[in-house]
Design a protein around this motif. Structure first.
Motif, PDB file in Angstrom:
ATOM      1  N   ASP A   1       7.153  -6.677  -3.294  1.00  0.00           N
ATOM      2  CA  ASP A   1       7.282  -7.904  -2.803  1.00  0.00           C
ATOM      3  C   ASP A   1       6.932  -9.053  -3.845  1.00  0.00           C
ATOM      4  O   ASP A   1       7.461 -10.025  -3.608  1.00  0.00           O
ATOM      5  CB  ASP A   1       6.261  -7.867  -1.477  1.00  0.00           C
ATOM      6  CG  ASP A   1       6.966  -7.019  -0.297  1.00  0.00           C
ATOM      7  OD1 ASP A   1       8.493  -6.754  -0.405  1.00  0.00           O
ATOM      8  OD2 ASP A   1       6.221  -6.452   0.316  1.00  0.00           O
ATOM      9  N   ALA A   2       5.919  -8.791  -4.537  1.00  0.00           N
ATOM     10  CA  ALA A   2       5.488  -9.923  -5.254  1.00  0.00           C
ATOM     11  C   ALA A   2       6.471 -10.215  -6.368  1.00  0.00           C
ATOM     12  O   ALA A   2       6.541 -11.527  -6.625  1.00  0.00           O
ATOM     13  CB  ALA A   2       4.276  -9.577  -6.254  1.00  0.00           C
ATOM     14  N   GLY A   3       7.427  -9.522  -6.830  1.00  0.00           N
ATOM     15  CA  GLY A   3       8.434 -10.196  -7.798  1.00  0.00           C
ATOM     16  C   GLY A   3       9.841 -10.218  -7.030  1.00  0.00           C
ATOM     17  O   GLY A   3      10.859 -10.428  -7.620  1.00  0.00           O
ATOM     18  N   ARG A   4       9.984 -10.073  -5.748  1.00  0.00           N
ATOM     19  CA  ARG A   4      11.495 -10.302  -4.983  1.00  0.00           C
ATOM     20  C   ARG A   4      11.857 -11.643  -5.112  1.00  0.00           C
ATOM     21  O   ARG A   4      11.102 -12.661  -5.116  1.00  0.00           O
ATOM     22  CB  ARG A   4      11.276  -9.986  -3.310  1.00  0.00           C
ATOM     23  CG  ARG A   4      12.440  -9.458  -2.986  1.00  0.00           C
ATOM     24  CD  ARG A   4      12.342  -9.383  -1.328  1.00  0.00           C
ATOM     25  NE  ARG A   4      11.151  -8.286  -1.155  1.00  0.00           N
ATOM     26  CZ  ARG A   4      11.784  -6.934  -1.061  1.00  0.00           C
ATOM     27  NH1 ARG A   4      12.770  -6.613  -1.706  1.00  0.00           N
ATOM     28  NH2 ARG A   4      10.740  -5.971  -1.076  1.00  0.00           N
ATOM     29  N   LEU A   5      13.164 -11.797  -5.421  1.00  0.00           N
ATOM     30  CA  LEU A   5      13.802 -13.245  -5.594  1.00  0.00           C
ATOM     31  C   LEU A   5      14.736 -13.201  -4.593  1.00  0.00           C
ATOM     32  O   LEU A   5      15.548 -11.997  -4.079  1.00  0.00           O
ATOM     33  CB  LEU A   5      14.225 -13.302  -6.923  1.00  0.00           C
ATOM     34  CG  LEU A   5      13.207 -13.294  -7.956  1.00  0.00           C
ATOM     35  CD1 LEU A   5      13.837 -13.380  -9.426  1.00  0.00           C
ATOM     36  CD2 LEU A   5      12.259 -14.623  -7.973  1.00  0.00           C
ATOM     37  N   ARG A   6      15.305 -14.486  -4.274  1.00  0.00           N
ATOM     38  CA  ARG A   6      16.663 -14.652  -3.358  1.00  0.00           C
ATOM     39  C   ARG A   6      17.887 -14.829  -4.373  1.00  0.00           C
ATOM     40  O   ARG A   6      18.895 -14.825  -3.927  1.00  0.00           O
ATOM     41  CB  ARG A   6      16.325 -15.938  -2.562  1.00  0.00           C
ATOM     42  CG  ARG A   6      15.130 -15.771  -1.515  1.00  0.00           C
ATOM     43  CD  ARG A   6      14.818 -16.898  -0.518  1.00  0.00           C
ATOM     44  NE  ARG A   6      13.925 -16.689   0.423  1.00  0.00           N
ATOM     45  CZ  ARG A   6      13.815 -17.478   1.183  1.00  0.00           C
ATOM     46  NH1 ARG A   6      14.436 -18.602   1.488  1.00  0.00           N
ATOM     47  NH2 ARG A   6      12.888 -17.315   2.178  1.00  0.00           N
ATOM     48  N   ALA A   7      17.628 -15.234  -5.752  1.00  0.00           N
ATOM     49  CA  ALA A   7      18.617 -15.122  -6.400  1.00  0.00           C
ATOM     50  C   ALA A   7      18.460 -14.819  -7.825  1.00  0.00           C
ATOM     51  O   ALA A   7      17.257 -15.090  -8.266  1.00  0.00           O
ATOM     52  CB  ALA A   7      19.327 -16.640  -6.362  1.00  0.00           C
ATOM     53  N   ALA A   8      19.072 -14.337  -8.592  1.00  0.00           N
ATOM     54  CA  ALA A   8      18.935 -13.890  -9.862  1.00  0.00           C
ATOM     55  C   ALA A   8      19.371 -15.028 -10.848  1.00  0.00           C
ATOM     56  O   ALA A   8      20.423 -15.771 -10.524  1.00  0.00           O
ATOM     57  CB  ALA A   8      19.748 -12.824 -10.579  1.00  0.00           C
ATOM     58  N   PRO A   9      18.584 -14.971 -12.102  1.00  0.00           N
ATOM     59  CA  PRO A   9      18.919 -16.122 -13.206  1.00  0.00           C
ATOM     60  C   PRO A   9      20.395 -15.545 -13.738  1.00  0.00           C
ATOM     61  O   PRO A   9      20.932 -14.530 -13.565  1.00  0.00           O
ATOM     62  CB  PRO A   9      17.967 -16.216 -14.066  1.00  0.00           C
ATOM     63  CG  PRO A   9      17.353 -14.916 -13.991  1.00  0.00           C
ATOM     64  CD  PRO A   9      17.599 -14.415 -12.395  1.00  0.00           C
TER      65      PRO A   9
ATOM     66  N   LEU B   1       6.865  -0.981 -15.504  1.00  0.00           N
ATOM     67  CA  LEU B   1       7.433  -2.276 -15.706  1.00  0.00           C
ATOM     68  C   LEU B   1       7.233  -3.101 -14.400  1.00  0.00           C
ATOM     69  O   LEU B   1       6.810  -4.311 -14.445  1.00  0.00           O
ATOM     70  CB  LEU B   1       8.844  -2.129 -16.121  1.00  0.00           C
ATOM     71  CG  LEU B   1       9.291  -1.340 -17.385  1.00  0.00           C
ATOM     72  CD1 LEU B   1      10.846  -1.194 -17.261  1.00  0.00           C
ATOM     73  CD2 LEU B   1       8.909  -2.288 -18.528  1.00  0.00           C
ATOM     74  N   TYR B   2       7.241  -2.506 -13.427  1.00  0.00           N
ATOM     75  CA  TYR B   2       6.863  -3.086 -11.904  1.00  0.00           C
ATOM     76  C   TYR B   2       5.497  -3.571 -12.106  1.00  0.00           C
ATOM     77  O   TYR B   2       5.275  -5.069 -11.737  1.00  0.00           O
ATOM     78  CB  TYR B   2       7.223  -2.455 -11.051  1.00  0.00           C
ATOM     79  CG  TYR B   2       8.791  -2.028 -10.557  1.00  0.00           C
ATOM     80  CD1 TYR B   2       9.195  -2.924  -9.567  1.00  0.00           C
ATOM     81  CD2 TYR B   2       9.713  -1.086 -11.245  1.00  0.00           C
ATOM     82  CE1 TYR B   2      10.497  -2.619  -8.976  1.00  0.00           C
ATOM     83  CE2 TYR B   2      11.068  -0.909 -10.731  1.00  0.00           C
ATOM     84  CZ  TYR B   2      11.425  -1.706  -9.556  1.00  0.00           C
ATOM     85  OH  TYR B   2      12.637  -1.519  -9.570  1.00  0.00           O
ATOM     86  N   GLU B   3       4.879  -3.035 -12.422  1.00  0.00           N
ATOM     87  CA  GLU B   3       3.120  -3.168 -12.398  1.00  0.00           C
ATOM     88  C   GLU B   3       3.064  -4.204 -13.291  1.00  0.00           C
ATOM     89  O   GLU B   3       2.183  -5.292 -13.094  1.00  0.00           O
ATOM     90  CB  GLU B   3       2.355  -2.123 -12.901  1.00  0.00           C
ATOM     91  CG  GLU B   3       2.549  -0.831 -11.755  1.00  0.00           C
ATOM     92  CD  GLU B   3       1.516  -1.092 -10.732  1.00  0.00           C
ATOM     93  OE1 GLU B   3       0.708  -2.148 -10.598  1.00  0.00           O
ATOM     94  OE2 GLU B   3       1.525  -0.462  -9.649  1.00  0.00           O
ATOM     95  N   ARG B   4       3.825  -4.348 -14.343  1.00  0.00           N
ATOM     96  CA  ARG B   4       3.557  -5.546 -15.430  1.00  0.00           C
ATOM     97  C   ARG B   4       4.320  -7.013 -15.087  1.00  0.00           C
ATOM     98  O   ARG B   4       4.228  -7.856 -15.449  1.00  0.00           O
ATOM     99  CB  ARG B   4       4.002  -5.238 -16.721  1.00  0.00           C
ATOM    100  CG  ARG B   4       3.413  -4.310 -17.320  1.00  0.00           C
ATOM    101  CD  ARG B   4       3.824  -3.607 -18.588  1.00  0.00           C
ATOM    102  NE  ARG B   4       4.189  -4.569 -19.502  1.00  0.00           N
ATOM    103  CZ  ARG B   4       4.849  -4.228 -20.771  1.00  0.00           C
ATOM    104  NH1 ARG B   4       5.549  -3.160 -20.759  1.00  0.00           N
ATOM    105  NH2 ARG B   4       4.940  -5.445 -21.705  1.00  0.00           N
ATOM    106  N   GLY B   5       5.072  -6.836 -13.707  1.00  0.00           N
ATOM    107  CA  GLY B   5       5.683  -7.995 -13.100  1.00  0.00           C
ATOM    108  C   GLY B   5       6.945  -8.132 -14.069  1.00  0.00           C
ATOM    109  O   GLY B   5       7.359  -9.479 -13.838  1.00  0.00           O
ATOM    110  N   LEU B   6       7.625  -7.230 -14.594  1.00  0.00           N
ATOM    111  CA  LEU B   6       8.667  -7.489 -15.568  1.00  0.00           C
ATOM    112  C   LEU B   6      10.010  -7.103 -14.655  1.00  0.00           C
ATOM    113  O   LEU B   6      11.218  -7.348 -15.265  1.00  0.00           O
ATOM    114  CB  LEU B   6       8.841  -6.692 -16.499  1.00  0.00           C
ATOM    115  CG  LEU B   6       7.551  -6.960 -17.601  1.00  0.00           C
ATOM    116  CD1 LEU B   6       7.317  -5.900 -18.774  1.00  0.00           C
ATOM    117  CD2 LEU B   6       7.842  -8.339 -17.923  1.00  0.00           C
ATOM    118  N   VAL B   7       9.957  -6.796 -13.332  1.00  0.00           N
ATOM    119  CA  VAL B   7      11.236  -6.340 -12.709  1.00  0.00           C
ATOM    120  C   VAL B   7      11.224  -6.924 -11.264  1.00  0.00           C
ATOM    121  O   VAL B   7       9.983  -7.169 -10.558  1.00  0.00           O
ATOM    122  CB  VAL B   7      11.413  -4.703 -12.473  1.00  0.00           C
ATOM    123  CG1 VAL B   7      12.553  -4.237 -11.725  1.00  0.00           C
ATOM    124  CG2 VAL B   7      11.125  -4.127 -13.815  1.00  0.00           C
TER     125      VAL B   7
END
Length: 415
Positions: A240-248, A358-364
């Motif tokens: 949830d912390a990394g969830r986005l509504r749109a990708a770059p 990778l998720y734990e590091r906030g990269l995904v």
């Protein structure tokens, strides 16, 4: 006694009784008393939550309390096949049944009431219209739940007391937690067992035996809101912390395929996950096209469509289960697509742990909600759970994009 009672009724009384939902419904299938804006119906698979939602809409229409209704499902197909044309849908209820206009995606009742179908996957479609009632189905698995829900609330503004019913199997999705915490929500709950008399005995023999008492069974059968498995490699908080509504803008996109060992109705799912990476090396999970019961040609075509829809750069396919057949079938449906064949030489845990890191590091980041994939991720305990087909595909995709093969080392040039 029941037979004697029914035999004593006049034809008109019998007809009335057959249409009188409060006589047949369980208490959890009837709208609660009092002042509320949202009636949240949490139910296990086959618990009768769809019937509850449809009967509530029918009752509001026939009582003249609702004239403009929103029907919102994950897709238009879900609205049509479940909420309208399903065996418990609006088209199957009552003597004065509504007529569906496919070209305009709406239902028309003889008294003039109209219900419009909306896809939660297209939240902007809810911008503009207004309603005095709404029925939202399976919100816990909506891809763009927050956006779609917010747009629906802006439109629920007609009449003296606009209200809505939400029918869903519980998942610990943010939107569901938000509704449960809302003081304007009333909640009822039913397990699959409550509706056992109306379900096939074979369903209970096969499904209950397999899932009863498990975490998945508690969620899908008992309608429990199951939080993270503390032993799992992923947690919902991290996702949830990394969830986005749109990708770059993305530098590369791949479609990863984890084929099942067999095909047919009882086969495992074919994992099909789409992911990308931007110029700075961040990963983005874009889509989950996984599905069970597919033939080799069907899953290959499904992967090919994902490749085209996302304008991907490569297909990554595991060949442990199918060997040369996997390559042959993929090249049959997409002869010109770049194809990379990968073979697992390490266990699932060894392959999955670097990706979880990778998720734990906030990269995904996940684009929107990918409910079934995330359920599998947050319940995957290596060596303890069944083969995680969606997770396997996810791991192959992000490994190709962000890690140095199966070694699990980050691609330094990107990270």
């Amino acid at each position: 006694m029941r037979a004697e009672f029914l035999a004593s009724l006049a034809p008109r009384e019998t007809a009335w009784l057959l249409e009188h939902w409060p006589f047949w419904a369980r208490a959890d299938q009837l709208a609660p008393e009092g002042e509320w804006t949202t009636w949240l119906v949490l139910g296990g698979r086959g618990a009768g939550k769809t019937r509850a939602g449809a009967e509530w809409v029918r009752g509001e229409v026939e009582a003249g309390r609702a004239g403009r209704i929103a029907l919102v499902g994950e897709t238009f197909a879900d609205v049509r096949e479940v909420m309208i044309d399903g065996p418990s849908g609006l088209g199957a209820l009552g003597r004065n049944r509504p007529r569906y206009e496919a070209s305009r995606k709406r239902l028309l009742w003889p008294n003039g009431a109209v219900a419009h179908a909306f896809s939660a996957s297209e939240p902007e479609g809810l911008r503009g219209p207004q309603f005095d009632a709404a029925w939202a189905d399976e919100v816990a698995k909506w891809r763009h739940a927050e956006d779609a829900w917010d747009m629906l609330q802006f439109g629920l503004r007609l009449g003296a007391r606009p209200r809505q019913v939400v029918t869903t199997t519980p998942r610990p999705a943010p939107i569901l937690k938000r509704l449960l915490a809302d003081e304007a929500s009333m909640v009822t709950k039913a397990s699959t067992y409550a509706n056992r008399a109306n379900l096939a005995a074979a369903f209970f023999r096969s499904v209950i035996t397999r899932y009863e008492g498990t975490r998945l069974g508690r969620q899908e059968l008992d309608a429990e809101l199951i939080e993270d498995n503390p032993d799992a490699l992923w947690s919902r908080g991290v996702i949830d912390a990394g969830r986005l509504r749109a990708a770059p803008a993305l530098a590369r996109i791949v479609v990863a395929v984890d084929p099942p060992a067999t095909s047919g109705a009882n086969a495992d799912e074919c994992g099909i996950v789409v992911a990308g990476v931007d110029a700075e090396g961040r990963g983005f999970v874009l889509d989950d096209r996984s599905m069970g019961g597919l033939t080799p040609l069907a899953w290959a075509n499904r992967a090919a469509k994902a490749f085209r829809d996302h304008e991907a750069d490569r297909i990554v396919a595991e060949v442990n289960q199918g060997g040369e057949m996997v390559a042959a079938i993929m090249r049959q449906v997409m002869p010109a697509a770049p194809l990379k064949l990968v073979r697992a030489t390490r266990g699932k845990q060894a392959r999955a742990e670097p990706v979880a890191a990778l998720y734990e590091r906030g990269l995904v980041s996940h684009l929107g909600s990918l409910a079934k994939l995330e359920d599998q991720m947050c319940d995957f305990v290596p060596g303890m759970t069944r083969s995680p087909d969606r997770v396997d595909a996810l791991v192959w995709a992000l490994t190709d994009l962000m890690l140095d093969g199966e070694s699990g080392s980050p691609k330094v040039r990107r990270l």
